[in-house]
Design a protein around this motif. Structure first.
Motif, short mmCIF file in Angstrom:
data_model
loop_
_atom_site.label_atom_id
_atom_site.label_comp_id
_atom_site.label_asym_id
_atom_site.label_seq_id
_atom_site.Cartn_x
_atom_site.Cartn_y
_atom_site.Cartn_z
N VAL A 42 0.91 -1.05 -0.07
CA VAL A 42 0.01 0.11 -0.07
C VAL A 42 0.90 1.35 0.05
O VAL A 42 0.62 2.21 -0.67
CB VAL A 42 -0.83 -0.14 1.23
CG1 VAL A 42 -1.65 1.28 1.33
CG2 VAL A 42 -1.89 -1.31 1.18
N ALA A 43 1.90 1.58 0.94
CA ALA A 43 2.95 2.41 0.94
C ALA A 43 3.50 2.67 -0.36
O ALA A 43 3.75 3.82 -0.69
CB ALA A 43 3.87 2.22 1.80
N ASP A 44 3.83 1.47 -1.13
CA ASP A 44 4.46 1.64 -2.30
C ASP A 44 3.63 2.00 -3.58
O ASP A 44 3.94 2.26 -4.53
CB ASP A 44 5.19 0.59 -2.51
CG ASP A 44 6.57 0.33 -1.71
OD1 ASP A 44 7.03 1.53 -1.33
OD2 ASP A 44 7.18 -0.77 -1.71
N GLY A 45 2.24 2.06 -3.42
CA GLY A 45 1.30 2.36 -4.25
C GLY A 45 1.13 1.16 -5.29
O GLY A 45 0.47 1.46 -6.33
N LEU A 46 1.29 0.09 -4.98
CA LEU A 46 1.36 -1.25 -6.02
C LEU A 46 -0.12 -1.52 -5.78
O LEU A 46 -0.46 -2.09 -6.88
CB LEU A 46 2.25 -2.18 -5.33
CG LEU A 46 3.68 -1.86 -5.71
CD1 LEU A 46 4.72 -3.06 -5.31
CD2 LEU A 46 4.05 -1.46 -7.28
N VAL A 47 -0.67 -1.60 -4.72
CA VAL A 47 -2.03 -2.23 -4.70
C VAL A 47 -3.26 -1.10 -4.08
O VAL A 47 -2.81 -0.46 -3.14
CB VAL A 47 -2.20 -3.51 -3.77
CG1 VAL A 47 -1.34 -4.50 -4.33
CG2 VAL A 47 -1.83 -3.43 -2.21
N GLY A 48 -4.20 -1.35 -4.72
CA GLY A 48 -5.29 -0.25 -4.01
C GLY A 48 -6.73 -1.35 -3.45
O GLY A 48 -7.57 -0.51 -3.60
N GLY A 49 -6.50 -2.43 -3.28
CA GLY A 49 -7.63 -3.32 -2.64
C GLY A 49 -7.14 -4.68 -2.48
O GLY A 49 -5.90 -4.95 -3.01
N VAL A 50 -7.84 -5.61 -2.00
CA VAL A 50 -7.37 -6.75 -1.50
C VAL A 50 -8.66 -7.65 -1.68
O VAL A 50 -9.88 -7.20 -1.57
CB VAL A 50 -6.71 -7.11 -0.28
CG1 VAL A 50 -5.59 -6.18 -0.10
CG2 VAL A 50 -7.83 -6.80 0.80
N VAL A 51 -8.38 -8.86 -2.09
CA VAL A 51 -9.48 -10.11 -1.86
C VAL A 51 -9.01 -11.21 -1.03
O VAL A 51 -8.15 -11.66 -1.00
CB VAL A 51 -9.91 -10.45 -3.49
CG1 VAL A 51 -10.62 -11.77 -3.31
CG2 VAL A 51 -9.83 -9.56 -4.52
N SER A 52 -9.82 -11.30 -0.14
CA SER A 52 -9.92 -12.45 0.98
C SER A 52 -10.60 -13.58 0.71
O SER A 52 -11.67 -13.48 0.19
CB SER A 52 -10.28 -11.80 2.30
OG SER A 52 -10.18 -12.99 3.22
N ARG A 53 -9.74 -14.75 0.38
CA ARG A 53 -10.55 -15.81 -0.29
C ARG A 53 -10.26 -17.06 0.94
O ARG A 53 -9.33 -17.06 1.54
CB ARG A 53 -9.89 -16.50 -1.30
CG ARG A 53 -10.14 -15.47 -2.47
CD ARG A 53 -9.56 -16.15 -3.72
NE ARG A 53 -9.48 -15.00 -5.02
CZ ARG A 53 -10.61 -14.76 -5.71
NH1 ARG A 53 -11.79 -15.29 -5.44
NH2 ARG A 53 -10.39 -13.82 -6.80
N PRO A 54 -11.12 -17.86 1.20
CA PRO A 54 -11.10 -19.04 2.04
C PRO A 54 -9.84 -20.02 1.76
O PRO A 54 -9.34 -20.27 2.52
CB PRO A 54 -12.56 -19.79 2.12
CG PRO A 54 -13.02 -19.43 0.80
CD PRO A 54 -12.75 -18.02 0.41
N ALA A 55 -9.57 -20.04 0.33
CA ALA A 55 -8.46 -20.83 0.12
C ALA A 55 -7.19 -20.29 0.82
O ALA A 55 -6.32 -21.16 0.95
CB ALA A 55 -8.44 -21.09 -1.64
N ALA A 56 -7.14 -19.07 0.64
CA ALA A 56 -5.86 -18.27 1.23
C ALA A 56 -5.47 -18.38 2.62
O ALA A 56 -4.68 -18.52 3.06
CB ALA A 56 -5.87 -16.86 0.69
#
Length: 371
Positions: A42-56
Protein backbone atom coordinates in the motif's frame (compact mmCIF):
# COMPACT_ATOMS: atom_id res chain seq x y z
CA UNK A 1 -4.81 5.63 -5.69
CA UNK A 2 -1.56 6.50 -3.95
CA UNK A 3 1.40 6.33 -6.26
CA UNK A 4 4.97 5.19 -5.86
CA UNK A 5 7.74 7.69 -6.69
CA UNK A 6 8.46 7.53 -10.39
CA UNK A 7 12.08 6.54 -9.92
CA UNK A 8 11.08 3.35 -8.11
CA UNK A 9 8.42 2.09 -10.51
CA UNK A 10 9.17 -0.51 -13.16
CA UNK A 11 8.32 0.09 -16.80
CA UNK A 12 5.36 -2.27 -16.48
CA UNK A 13 3.95 -0.45 -13.46
CA UNK A 14 4.38 2.93 -15.12
CA UNK A 15 2.59 1.66 -18.21
CA UNK A 16 -0.32 0.18 -16.30
CA UNK A 17 -0.72 3.42 -14.36
CA UNK A 18 -0.74 5.38 -17.64
CA UNK A 19 -3.42 3.02 -19.00
CA UNK A 20 -5.57 3.63 -15.91
CA UNK A 21 -5.22 0.03 -14.65
CA UNK A 22 -5.35 -0.59 -10.89
CA UNK A 23 -3.90 -3.57 -9.00
CA UNK A 24 -5.30 -5.59 -6.11
CA UNK A 25 -3.76 -8.28 -3.91
CA UNK A 26 -5.62 -11.54 -4.54
CA UNK A 27 -4.08 -14.01 -2.05
CA UNK A 28 -4.58 -11.86 1.03
CA UNK A 29 -4.49 -13.50 4.47
CA UNK A 30 -3.34 -12.54 7.96
CA UNK A 31 0.24 -13.46 7.22
CA UNK A 32 0.35 -10.47 4.84
CA UNK A 33 -0.40 -8.32 7.89
CA UNK A 34 1.99 -9.89 10.38
CA UNK A 35 4.96 -9.78 8.00
CA UNK A 36 4.19 -6.20 6.94
CA UNK A 37 3.87 -7.02 3.25
CA UNK A 38 0.39 -5.50 2.84
CA UNK A 39 1.52 -2.24 4.45
CA UNK A 40 4.51 -2.12 2.09
CA UNK A 41 2.38 -2.79 -0.98
CA UNK A 42 0.00 0.00 0.00
CA UNK A 43 2.77 2.43 0.94
CA UNK A 44 4.54 1.78 -2.38
CA UNK A 45 1.33 2.41 -4.31
CA UNK A 46 1.29 -1.09 -5.80
CA UNK A 47 -2.17 -2.17 -4.64
CA UNK A 48 -5.43 -0.34 -4.10
CA UNK A 49 -7.56 -3.24 -2.84
CA UNK A 50 -7.47 -6.82 -1.60
CA UNK A 51 -9.52 -10.00 -2.01
CA UNK A 52 -9.81 -12.34 0.98
CA UNK A 53 -10.53 -15.93 -0.10
CA UNK A 54 -11.11 -19.00 2.09
CA UNK A 55 -8.47 -20.92 0.13
CA UNK A 56 -5.80 -18.35 1.02
CA UNK A 57 -6.86 -18.36 4.68
CA UNK A 58 -6.68 -22.18 4.76
CA UNK A 59 -3.17 -22.16 3.26
CA UNK A 60 -2.04 -19.58 5.80
CA UNK A 61 -3.48 -21.66 8.64
CA UNK A 62 -1.42 -24.62 7.40
CA UNK A 63 1.79 -22.73 6.68
CA UNK A 64 1.95 -19.98 9.33
CA UNK A 65 1.05 -19.25 12.95
CA UNK A 66 -0.77 -16.03 12.04
CA UNK A 67 -4.17 -17.37 13.17
CA UNK A 68 -3.06 -19.35 16.22
CA UNK A 69 -3.96 -16.85 18.94
CA UNK A 70 -7.43 -16.09 17.62
CA UNK A 71 -8.14 -19.78 17.02
CA UNK A 72 -7.16 -20.54 20.63
CA UNK A 73 -9.57 -17.85 21.85
CA UNK A 74 -12.36 -19.09 19.58
CA UNK A 75 -11.91 -22.69 20.70
CA UNK A 76 -13.14 -21.65 24.15
CA UNK A 77 -16.18 -19.84 22.78
CA UNK A 78 -19.58 -21.40 22.16
CA UNK A 79 -19.62 -20.97 18.39
CA UNK A 80 -20.08 -23.14 15.33
CA UNK A 81 -17.24 -23.76 12.88
CA UNK A 82 -18.92 -21.41 10.41
CA UNK A 83 -19.19 -18.65 13.02
CA UNK A 84 -15.49 -19.07 13.76
CA UNK A 85 -14.67 -18.75 10.06
CA UNK A 86 -16.63 -15.52 9.93
CA UNK A 87 -14.76 -14.27 12.99
CA UNK A 88 -11.42 -14.99 11.31
CA UNK A 89 -12.22 -13.35 8.00
CA UNK A 90 -13.92 -10.37 9.66
CA UNK A 91 -10.82 -9.65 11.72
CA UNK A 92 -8.66 -10.00 8.60
CA UNK A 93 -10.96 -7.61 6.74
CA UNK A 94 -10.94 -5.00 9.50
CA UNK A 95 -7.15 -4.92 9.49
CA UNK A 96 -6.98 -4.71 5.71
CA UNK A 97 -9.60 -1.95 5.63
CA UNK A 98 -7.48 0.00 8.09
CA UNK A 99 -4.33 -0.52 6.01
CA UNK A 100 -6.15 0.68 2.90
CA UNK A 101 -7.99 3.55 4.57
CA UNK A 102 -5.46 6.19 3.39
CA UNK A 103 -6.05 5.07 -0.21
CA UNK A 104 -9.81 5.02 0.33
CA UNK A 105 -9.80 8.55 1.73
CA UNK A 106 -7.35 9.99 -0.80
CA UNK A 107 -9.35 8.67 -3.76
CA UNK A 108 -12.74 9.48 -2.23
CA UNK A 109 -13.77 5.84 -2.32
CA UNK A 110 -12.65 4.92 -5.84
CA UNK A 111 -9.91 2.67 -4.44
CA UNK A 112 -9.04 1.15 -1.09
CA UNK A 113 -11.60 -1.68 -0.91
CA UNK A 114 -11.52 -5.11 0.74
CA UNK A 115 -13.60 -7.98 -0.67
CA UNK A 116 -14.70 -11.00 1.37
CA UNK A 117 -17.28 -13.72 0.90
CA UNK A 118 -20.11 -15.47 2.72
CA UNK A 119 -20.67 -19.21 3.16
CA UNK A 120 -21.34 -20.83 -0.26
CA UNK A 121 -24.16 -22.94 1.20
CA UNK A 122 -26.29 -19.79 1.16
CA UNK A 123 -26.29 -19.24 -2.60
CA UNK A 124 -29.55 -21.11 -3.18
CA UNK A 125 -31.45 -18.64 -0.97
CA UNK A 126 -31.47 -14.91 -1.81
CA UNK A 127 -32.86 -13.95 1.60
CA UNK A 128 -30.18 -15.95 3.41
CA UNK A 129 -27.46 -14.35 1.27
CA UNK A 130 -28.88 -10.93 2.08
CA UNK A 131 -29.07 -11.56 5.83
CA UNK A 132 -25.59 -13.07 6.17
CA UNK A 133 -24.02 -10.42 3.95
CA UNK A 134 -25.45 -7.62 6.05
CA UNK A 135 -24.35 -9.36 9.25
CA UNK A 136 -20.82 -9.85 7.91
CA UNK A 137 -20.60 -6.20 6.80
CA UNK A 138 -21.73 -5.17 10.29
CA UNK A 139 -19.10 -7.44 11.87
CA UNK A 140 -16.36 -5.76 9.85
CA UNK A 141 -17.87 -2.31 10.45
CA UNK A 142 -15.70 -0.42 7.99
CA UNK A 143 -16.80 1.85 5.11
CA UNK A 144 -14.48 0.20 2.57
CA UNK A 145 -15.69 -3.41 2.68
CA UNK A 146 -17.34 -5.30 -0.19
CA UNK A 147 -19.30 -8.56 0.11
CA UNK A 148 -18.84 -11.09 -2.69
CA UNK A 149 -22.05 -12.35 -4.27
CA UNK A 150 -22.21 -14.77 -7.25
CA UNK A 151 -23.89 -13.53 -10.44
CA UNK A 152 -26.71 -16.07 -10.39
CA UNK A 153 -30.35 -15.05 -10.51
CA UNK A 154 -30.68 -15.37 -6.72
CA UNK A 155 -27.30 -13.76 -6.19
CA UNK A 156 -28.18 -10.70 -8.23
CA UNK A 157 -31.48 -10.37 -6.37
CA UNK A 158 -29.56 -10.30 -3.09
CA UNK A 159 -26.98 -7.91 -4.57
CA UNK A 160 -29.70 -5.45 -5.53
CA UNK A 161 -31.07 -5.41 -1.99
CA UNK A 162 -27.61 -4.95 -0.49
CA UNK A 163 -26.82 -2.03 -2.80
CA UNK A 164 -30.15 -0.41 -1.98
CA UNK A 165 -29.09 -0.56 1.67
CA UNK A 166 -25.60 0.83 0.91
CA UNK A 167 -23.70 -2.42 1.42
CA UNK A 168 -20.87 -2.62 -1.13
CA UNK A 169 -21.09 -5.62 -3.47
CA UNK A 170 -18.44 -7.51 -5.43
CA UNK A 171 -20.29 -9.54 -8.08
CA UNK A 172 -18.36 -12.70 -9.00
CA UNK A 173 -18.47 -15.68 -11.36
CA UNK A 174 -19.40 -13.71 -14.48
CA UNK A 175 -18.56 -15.64 -17.65
CA UNK A 176 -20.73 -13.99 -20.31
CA UNK A 177 -21.79 -10.61 -21.62
CA UNK A 178 -25.38 -11.46 -20.74
CA UNK A 179 -24.55 -11.99 -17.06
CA UNK A 180 -22.43 -8.86 -17.02
CA UNK A 181 -25.30 -6.80 -18.44
CA UNK A 182 -27.53 -8.15 -15.67
CA UNK A 183 -24.96 -7.12 -13.07
CA UNK A 184 -24.89 -3.59 -14.53
CA UNK A 185 -28.70 -3.39 -14.41
CA UNK A 186 -28.63 -4.61 -10.80
CA UNK A 187 -26.20 -1.84 -9.88
CA UNK A 188 -28.26 0.83 -11.58
CA UNK A 189 -31.45 -0.31 -9.84
CA UNK A 190 -29.68 -0.51 -6.47
CA UNK A 191 -28.39 3.03 -6.94
CA UNK A 192 -31.85 4.29 -7.83
CA UNK A 193 -33.41 2.72 -4.75
CA UNK A 194 -30.69 4.03 -2.45
CA UNK A 195 -30.98 7.59 -3.74
CA UNK A 196 -34.78 7.43 -3.65
CA UNK A 197 -34.44 6.65 0.06
CA UNK A 198 -32.34 9.78 0.52
CA UNK A 199 -28.88 8.20 0.53
CA UNK A 200 -25.93 9.68 -1.35
CA UNK A 201 -25.14 7.86 -4.59
CA UNK A 202 -21.43 8.05 -3.75
CA UNK A 203 -22.12 5.77 -0.74
CA UNK A 204 -23.10 2.90 -3.06
CA UNK A 205 -20.25 0.86 -4.56
CA UNK A 206 -19.94 -2.27 -6.68
CA UNK A 207 -17.47 -4.07 -8.87
CA UNK A 208 -17.74 -7.10 -11.14
CA UNK A 209 -15.03 -9.73 -11.55
CA UNK A 210 -14.49 -11.96 -14.57
CA UNK A 211 -12.30 -15.07 -14.76
CA UNK A 212 -11.50 -15.57 -18.44
CA UNK A 213 -9.03 -18.38 -17.73
CA UNK A 214 -11.77 -20.82 -16.74
CA UNK A 215 -13.87 -19.60 -19.67
CA UNK A 216 -11.04 -20.38 -22.08
CA UNK A 217 -10.56 -23.81 -20.51
CA UNK A 218 -14.26 -24.65 -20.79
CA UNK A 219 -14.52 -23.53 -24.42
CA UNK A 220 -11.24 -25.18 -25.44
CA UNK A 221 -12.40 -28.50 -23.98
CA UNK A 222 -15.46 -28.35 -26.26
CA UNK A 223 -13.35 -27.32 -29.24
CA UNK A 224 -11.09 -30.32 -28.71
CA UNK A 225 -14.13 -32.55 -29.22
CA UNK A 226 -15.43 -30.68 -32.26
CA UNK A 227 -15.30 -32.09 -35.78
CA UNK A 228 -15.35 -28.57 -37.24
CA UNK A 229 -12.05 -28.05 -39.15
CA UNK A 230 -11.75 -24.48 -37.87
CA UNK A 231 -12.08 -25.46 -34.20
CA UNK A 232 -8.35 -25.74 -33.49
CA UNK A 233 -7.73 -22.15 -34.61
CA UNK A 234 -10.29 -20.88 -32.09
CA UNK A 235 -8.56 -22.30 -29.02
CA UNK A 236 -7.66 -19.66 -26.44
CA UNK A 237 -9.77 -16.93 -28.06
CA UNK A 238 -13.13 -17.10 -26.24
CA UNK A 239 -11.96 -15.44 -23.03
CA UNK A 240 -10.38 -12.43 -24.70
CA UNK A 241 -13.34 -12.01 -27.06
CA UNK A 242 -15.75 -12.08 -24.11
CA UNK A 243 -13.61 -9.57 -22.21
CA UNK A 244 -13.65 -7.22 -25.20
CA UNK A 245 -17.42 -7.46 -25.51
CA UNK A 246 -17.86 -6.93 -21.78
CA UNK A 247 -15.62 -3.88 -21.90
CA UNK A 248 -17.66 -2.53 -24.83
CA UNK A 249 -20.79 -3.04 -22.72
CA UNK A 250 -19.07 -1.24 -19.84
CA UNK A 251 -18.32 1.75 -22.08
CA UNK A 252 -21.89 1.74 -23.39
CA UNK A 253 -23.29 1.69 -19.85
CA UNK A 254 -21.30 4.81 -18.98
CA UNK A 255 -22.58 6.60 -22.07
CA UNK A 256 -26.29 5.91 -21.66
CA UNK A 257 -28.78 8.50 -20.43
CA UNK A 258 -29.67 6.26 -17.49
CA UNK A 259 -26.10 6.44 -16.19
CA UNK A 260 -25.79 10.16 -16.84
CA UNK A 261 -28.73 10.80 -14.53
CA UNK A 262 -27.13 8.63 -11.84
CA UNK A 263 -23.66 10.15 -12.14
CA UNK A 264 -25.21 13.60 -11.85
CA UNK A 265 -26.18 12.53 -8.33
CA UNK A 266 -22.58 11.49 -7.57
CA UNK A 267 -22.66 7.79 -8.56
CA UNK A 268 -19.36 6.01 -9.21
CA UNK A 269 -18.81 3.56 -12.08
CA UNK A 270 -19.12 -0.14 -11.34
CA UNK A 271 -15.53 -1.26 -11.91
CA UNK A 272 -14.36 -4.34 -13.80
CA UNK A 273 -11.91 -6.64 -11.97
CA UNK A 274 -10.02 -9.32 -13.90
CA UNK A 275 -9.12 -12.24 -11.68
CA UNK A 276 -8.55 -15.99 -11.49
CA UNK A 277 -10.24 -18.46 -9.19
CA UNK A 278 -7.27 -20.84 -9.40
CA UNK A 279 -5.75 -21.32 -5.97
CA UNK A 280 -3.09 -20.13 -6.17
CA UNK A 281 -2.59 -18.62 -9.64
CA UNK A 282 1.03 -18.79 -10.84
CA UNK A 283 2.88 -15.49 -11.39
CA UNK A 284 3.42 -16.33 -15.06
CA UNK A 285 -0.28 -17.02 -15.63
CA UNK A 286 -1.20 -13.76 -13.88
CA UNK A 287 1.22 -11.72 -16.02
CA UNK A 288 -0.11 -13.41 -19.17
CA UNK A 289 -3.60 -12.38 -18.08
CA UNK A 290 -2.54 -8.75 -17.69
CA UNK A 291 -0.91 -8.84 -21.12
CA UNK A 292 -4.27 -9.79 -22.64
CA UNK A 293 -6.53 -7.53 -20.56
CA UNK A 294 -5.49 -3.88 -20.41
CA UNK A 295 -8.04 -1.06 -20.59
CA UNK A 296 -8.83 2.21 -18.88
CA UNK A 297 -10.42 2.08 -15.39
CA UNK A 298 -10.11 -1.69 -15.03
CA UNK A 299 -8.56 -3.65 -12.16
CA UNK A 300 -6.42 -6.78 -11.87
CA UNK A 301 -6.33 -8.96 -8.74
CA UNK A 302 -2.90 -10.62 -8.48
CA UNK A 303 -1.16 -12.95 -6.03
CA UNK A 304 1.88 -11.65 -4.16
CA UNK A 305 4.29 -13.51 -6.45
CA UNK A 306 2.79 -11.90 -9.55
CA UNK A 307 3.06 -8.43 -8.01
CA UNK A 308 6.74 -9.08 -7.33
CA UNK A 309 7.24 -10.34 -10.90
CA UNK A 310 5.36 -7.37 -12.30
CA UNK A 311 7.67 -5.00 -10.45
CA UNK A 312 10.55 -6.59 -12.41
CA UNK A 313 8.74 -6.68 -15.76
CA UNK A 314 9.69 -4.36 -18.59
CA UNK A 315 6.20 -3.65 -19.86
CA UNK A 316 3.22 -4.51 -22.02
CA UNK A 317 1.78 -3.52 -25.39
CA UNK A 318 -0.94 -1.14 -24.17
CA UNK A 319 -4.74 -1.24 -24.41
CA UNK A 320 -5.96 -4.62 -25.67
CA UNK A 321 -9.73 -4.23 -25.22
CA UNK A 322 -10.90 -0.86 -26.54
CA UNK A 323 -12.09 -0.71 -30.14
CA UNK A 324 -11.96 -4.49 -30.59
CA UNK A 325 -15.71 -5.12 -30.68
CA UNK A 326 -15.67 -6.23 -34.31
CA UNK A 327 -12.92 -8.80 -33.90
CA UNK A 328 -14.59 -10.17 -30.77
CA UNK A 329 -17.91 -10.59 -32.60
CA UNK A 330 -16.14 -12.50 -35.36
CA UNK A 331 -14.68 -14.89 -32.80
CA UNK A 332 -18.11 -15.45 -31.23
CA UNK A 333 -19.67 -16.05 -34.66
CA UNK A 334 -16.97 -18.61 -35.45
CA UNK A 335 -17.54 -20.35 -32.13
CA UNK A 336 -21.27 -20.57 -32.84
CA UNK A 337 -20.55 -22.10 -36.23
CA UNK A 338 -18.45 -24.67 -34.37
CA UNK A 339 -21.47 -25.40 -32.16
CA UNK A 340 -20.37 -23.47 -29.06
CA UNK A 341 -22.54 -20.72 -27.53
CA UNK A 342 -20.65 -19.00 -24.72
CA UNK A 343 -23.81 -17.74 -23.00
CA UNK A 344 -25.01 -21.34 -22.68
CA UNK A 345 -21.66 -22.62 -21.43
CA UNK A 346 -21.54 -19.81 -18.87
CA UNK A 347 -24.14 -21.50 -16.67
CA UNK A 348 -21.97 -24.62 -16.39
CA UNK A 349 -18.99 -22.43 -15.53
CA UNK A 350 -21.03 -20.66 -12.84
CA UNK A 351 -21.86 -24.03 -11.27
CA UNK A 352 -18.19 -25.10 -11.41
CA UNK A 353 -17.12 -21.82 -9.77
CA UNK A 354 -19.66 -22.39 -6.99
CA UNK A 355 -18.28 -25.89 -6.45
CA UNK A 356 -14.70 -24.58 -6.18
CA UNK A 357 -15.83 -22.02 -3.61
CA UNK A 358 -17.69 -24.69 -1.61
CA UNK A 359 -14.62 -26.95 -1.63
CA UNK A 360 -12.38 -24.15 -0.36
CA UNK A 361 -14.87 -23.18 2.34
CA UNK A 362 -15.34 -26.83 3.40
CA UNK A 363 -11.58 -27.26 3.74
CA UNK A 364 -11.45 -24.21 6.01
CA UNK A 365 -14.36 -25.51 8.11
CA UNK A 366 -12.67 -28.90 8.45
CA UNK A 367 -9.44 -27.31 9.59
CA UNK A 368 -11.27 -25.24 12.21
CA UNK A 369 -13.22 -28.25 13.46
CA UNK A 370 -9.99 -30.25 13.75
CA UNK A 371 -8.59 -27.55 16.00
Amino acid sequence: MTTQPRSKRSGALEQLAAEGVGLWLDDYHRGRLTDGSLDRLVADGLVGGVVSRPAAVARAMSDTTAYRDQLNRLSNAVASAEERVYALIAEDARAACTALEPVFRATEGMHGWVSLGIAPRLTADADAMLDHSRQLAEMVDRPNVLIRIPATGRGLAAAGELLAHRVGVHVTSVFSVQRYAQAVDTYFRGLERATADGHAAAAVTSLVSLDIGHLDTGVDTLLDGSVDPSAAALRGQAGLATARLVYRRYEESLGCSHWRSLVADGARPQRLLWTSENAPESPRAALDRIERLIAWMTLHALPQGALDALDRSRGFHGDTLSGEHGSACRVMDALERAGIVVDSLARDLEAAAAERERAAWDRLLTMIQAG
